[in-house]
Design an enzyme around this catalytic site. Structure first.
Site, PDB file in Angstrom:
ATOM      1  N   ASP A 164       0.851  -1.191   0.000  1.00 46.79           N
ATOM      2  CA  ASP A 164       0.000   0.000   0.000  1.00 46.79           C
ATOM      3  C   ASP A 164       0.888   1.242   0.000  1.00 46.79           C
ATOM      4  O   ASP A 164       1.804   1.359   0.826  1.00 46.79           O
ATOM      5  CB  ASP A 164      -0.903  -0.003   1.239  1.00 46.79           C
ATOM      6  CG  ASP A 164      -1.963   1.074   1.169  1.00 46.79           C
ATOM      7  OD1 ASP A 164      -2.987   0.848   0.501  1.00 46.79           O
ATOM      8  OD2 ASP A 164      -1.770   2.147   1.778  1.00 46.79           O
ATOM      9  N   ASN A 214      -2.635  12.863  -3.939  1.00 38.43           N
ATOM     10  CA  ASN A 214      -3.741  13.301  -4.787  1.00 38.43           C
ATOM     11  C   ASN A 214      -4.250  14.683  -4.388  1.00 38.43           C
ATOM     12  O   ASN A 214      -4.542  15.521  -5.248  1.00 38.43           O
ATOM     13  CB  ASN A 214      -4.889  12.292  -4.721  1.00 38.43           C
ATOM     14  CG  ASN A 214      -4.648  11.082  -5.604  1.00 38.43           C
ATOM     15  OD1 ASN A 214      -4.000  11.161  -6.630  1.00 38.43           O
ATOM     16  ND2 ASN A 214      -5.182   9.934  -5.191  1.00 38.43           N
ATOM     17  N   HIS A 221      -4.637  14.266  -9.210  1.00 35.80           N
ATOM     18  CA  HIS A 221      -4.748  12.854  -9.585  1.00 35.80           C
ATOM     19  C   HIS A 221      -3.793  12.471 -10.713  1.00 35.80           C
ATOM     20  O   HIS A 221      -3.459  11.297 -10.862  1.00 35.80           O
ATOM     21  CB  HIS A 221      -6.193  12.529  -9.980  1.00 35.80           C
ATOM     22  CG  HIS A 221      -7.119  12.491  -8.809  1.00 35.80           C
ATOM     23  ND1 HIS A 221      -7.275  11.373  -8.020  1.00 35.80           N
ATOM     24  CD2 HIS A 221      -7.925  13.447  -8.267  1.00 35.80           C
ATOM     25  CE1 HIS A 221      -8.137  11.633  -7.053  1.00 35.80           C
ATOM     26  NE2 HIS A 221      -8.548  12.879  -7.182  1.00 35.80           N
ATOM     27  N   ASP A 234      -1.774   9.129 -10.425  1.00 33.33           N
ATOM     28  CA  ASP A 234      -1.767   8.076 -11.445  1.00 33.33           C
ATOM     29  C   ASP A 234      -0.350   7.755 -11.890  1.00 33.33           C
ATOM     30  O   ASP A 234      -0.006   6.597 -12.147  1.00 33.33           O
ATOM     31  CB  ASP A 234      -2.601   8.497 -12.658  1.00 33.33           C
ATOM     32  CG  ASP A 234      -4.096   8.483 -12.375  1.00 33.33           C
ATOM     33  OD1 ASP A 234      -4.492   7.980 -11.317  1.00 33.33           O
ATOM     34  OD2 ASP A 234      -4.871   8.988 -13.214  1.00 33.33           O
ATOM     35  N   GLU A 254      -4.683   2.441  -4.303  1.00 33.27           N
ATOM     36  CA  GLU A 254      -3.221   2.482  -4.208  1.00 33.27           C
ATOM     37  C   GLU A 254      -2.659   1.195  -3.625  1.00 33.27           C
ATOM     38  O   GLU A 254      -1.522   1.153  -3.172  1.00 33.27           O
ATOM     39  CB  GLU A 254      -2.789   3.668  -3.345  1.00 33.27           C
ATOM     40  CG  GLU A 254      -3.185   3.596  -1.888  1.00 33.27           C
ATOM     41  CD  GLU A 254      -4.565   4.175  -1.597  1.00 33.27           C
ATOM     42  OE1 GLU A 254      -4.790   4.590  -0.449  1.00 33.27           O
ATOM     43  OE2 GLU A 254      -5.419   4.199  -2.510  1.00 33.27           O
TER      44      GLU A 254
END
Length: 220
Positions: free
Chosen positions: A97, A105, A110, A114, A140
């Site tokens: 994680d 973010n 974002h 990404d 994530e």
């Protein structure tokens, strides 16, 4: 069932178009009227198989990373776990994680988020064996299926990946950041199934988070 994705071709002397359409409507993919030149038959079968493989590949892969999605990684886990038990081999499942990813973010957008997710996906694909399976578990979070691997070796490998990833610089426009991840590893025990093994890996992951993040923990 496991045969749902197999293409179905009808090969018949039936020339009535309505009956052909009825047959295809029952679930067939194509209808060939005999006699059929063997080249046409072979080409049709090959093209249908290629198309269905492509469709299945799209269905089981995550759009952002190209990794197996949540459902398929669990399917791989179940199959490989059973194989490990049959062959009496060590086996590990790992959960990863990204640390404080919501902040990435929120602060950088974002697009940066990404970029980080794709970077970790690519980094792991380059560093694991062809027999290992990397999947995007969701958001994530990632999952790793590691056949014929004990906890000691899995820990060593994931530590190397963790140390390497934290050195990467992710750039989006004028922003440059580094991101870390936490990881939990569980080794297969005799009474484990896919659900209990993934739960133990998840508990180890939370232990890594609670211990300060950017670390790898093994379920005891």
């Amino acid at each position: 069932s496991k045969y749902d994705a197999i293409p179905i071709l009808y090969l018949s002397a039936e020339s009535d178009i309505e009956k052909q359409l009825d047959a295809v409507g029952l679930g067939g993919d194509d209808f060939l009227t005999k006699p059929v030149p063997k080249e046409v038959l072979i080409s049709t079968v090959r093209n249908r198989c290629r198309r269905h493989r492509g469709l299945r590949d799209q269905m089981i892969r995550d759009g952002l990373t190209g990794l197996f999605d949540h459902n398929h990684i669990l399917e791989v886990l179940s199959n490989e776990l059973n194989q490990a038990k049959t062959n009496d081999q060590p086996f590990c499942f790992a959960m990863i994680d990204l640390d404080r990813f919501k902040s990435v973010n929120d602060i950088y957008g974002h697009s940066m988020g990404d970029r980080v997710i794709r970077a970790l996906a690519l980094y792991m694909r380059q560093r694991f064996r062809i027999t290992d399976t990397v999947g995007r578990y969701g958001g994530e979070e990632f999952a790793l299926v590691l056949p014929n691997t004990n906890a000691e070796n899995a820990l060593k490998l994931l530590e190397e990946v963790r140390r390497g990833f934290e050195q990467l610089v992710h750039q989006d426009g004028q922003h440059q950041i580094r991101v870390t991840f936490s990881c939990g590893i569980a080794q297969l025990q005799a009474d484990d199934d896919g659900s209990t093994l993934s739960q133990r890996a998840d508990q180890a992951l939370y232990k890594a988070k609670d211990a300060g993040r950017n670390r790898v923990e093994v379920a005891r």
